[in-house]
Write an enzyme that holds these catalytic residues in place. Sequence first.
Site, mmCIF file in Angstrom:
data_model
loop_
_atom_site.group_PDB
_atom_site.id
_atom_site.type_symbol
_atom_site.label_atom_id
_atom_site.label_comp_id
_atom_site.label_asym_id
_atom_site.label_seq_id
_atom_site.Cartn_x
_atom_site.Cartn_y
_atom_site.Cartn_z
ATOM 1 N N GLU A 18 -10.436 -4.204 9.583
ATOM 2 C CA GLU A 18 -9.152 -4.671 9.071
ATOM 3 C C GLU A 18 -9.196 -4.669 7.556
ATOM 4 O O GLU A 18 -10.190 -5.076 6.941
ATOM 5 C CB GLU A 18 -8.827 -6.071 9.594
ATOM 6 C CG GLU A 18 -7.456 -6.568 9.200
ATOM 7 C CD GLU A 18 -7.089 -7.869 9.894
ATOM 8 O OE1 GLU A 18 -5.956 -8.351 9.681
ATOM 9 O OE2 GLU A 18 -7.925 -8.396 10.656
ATOM 10 N N LYS A 23 -5.007 -2.079 10.066
ATOM 11 C CA LYS A 23 -6.196 -2.190 10.906
ATOM 12 C C LYS A 23 -6.701 -0.810 11.319
ATOM 13 O O LYS A 23 -5.956 0.174 11.307
ATOM 14 C CB LYS A 23 -5.875 -3.012 12.151
ATOM 15 C CG LYS A 23 -5.460 -4.453 11.843
ATOM 16 C CD LYS A 23 -5.157 -5.232 13.109
ATOM 17 C CE LYS A 23 -4.786 -6.675 12.789
ATOM 18 N NZ LYS A 23 -4.498 -7.464 14.012
ATOM 19 N N ASP A 143 -14.864 6.988 -5.448
ATOM 20 C CA ASP A 143 -15.288 5.731 -4.816
ATOM 21 C C ASP A 143 -16.399 5.993 -3.813
ATOM 22 O O ASP A 143 -16.363 5.515 -2.672
ATOM 23 C CB ASP A 143 -14.113 5.034 -4.134
ATOM 24 C CG ASP A 143 -14.429 3.571 -3.802
ATOM 25 O OD1 ASP A 143 -15.366 3.004 -4.416
ATOM 26 O OD2 ASP A 143 -13.743 2.997 -2.938
#
Length: 289
Positions: A18, A23, A143
């Site tokens: 989540e 989700k 990232d």
Amino acid sequence: MDFCPESLHYELLAEVGEGSFGKVYKAREVGEKQRLLAVKKFNFRWESEEAGIPPFMIREVALLRKVGYFNHPNIVKLLDASAVSIGSALDLTLVLEYIDQDLSTFLSKAPACGLGRDLIKDVMQQLLRGLDFLHTNLVLHRDLKPENILVSSRGEIKIADFGLARIHTYNIALTPGVSVVTLWYRAPEVLLNSVYMSSVDMWSAGCIFAELFLLRPLFKGYTEVQQLQKIFEVIGLPSEDDWPQESPILYSESLGPRGSCTNLLPNLDQDENDLLSVSTVLLLLSCQK
């Protein structure tokens, strides 16, 4: 519970994660293939009609579609994407190939004696092949960290989560605008608010390489200044003349020693040491104790 986009039918099996916007579910394709799938469901609500899907989500879908044409084995595959608008809300669903775990979970299960050299070599080869593919196609991930690297039960490595990724142009550096790269894997030029290019991904890859040996992050700071201190304790503090003038962090000799440490990680051979140097990360264990 079933969800049936036009091109792909599946049933949701279990919620596995989540985040801020939605989700993630484990699912199984309905029909002949019976593939396991990862389904990301996002719900966006806005007060004005001018609002829409957040830019990071548009980037992620667009880049996954772009790289998906090449079907690279070390990039996670986007299988389907659909959006349904209901009044002031938008439900967005992404369907991706399902991978058992991420690298962070994989490392948490490693034996105390560490990973074998052949396994580390295989993980890094696959990671760097994926990274080379992205950079060749002018995509910066921005990232890269263990949580965004997936590891299948067959040992396949796949780069995932392109929410901060973007296209760049040859010989044109990017300027910091948003906070890119998770702190422990963030390159010095990003920490110093300087221009950057694909080297930010290579720095992150070098940090991950170190983590495969150490079974813990190499540079574990909790503020940008502390993160720089931990880095400069290893690679040495640059001169004040090399410090970017636009940096919000002022130059200080307290940030680290002028020279780098000399004790390397134990049992590194020359090829491994060379790879770490190319990644601009020196694996100097004694400085991390």
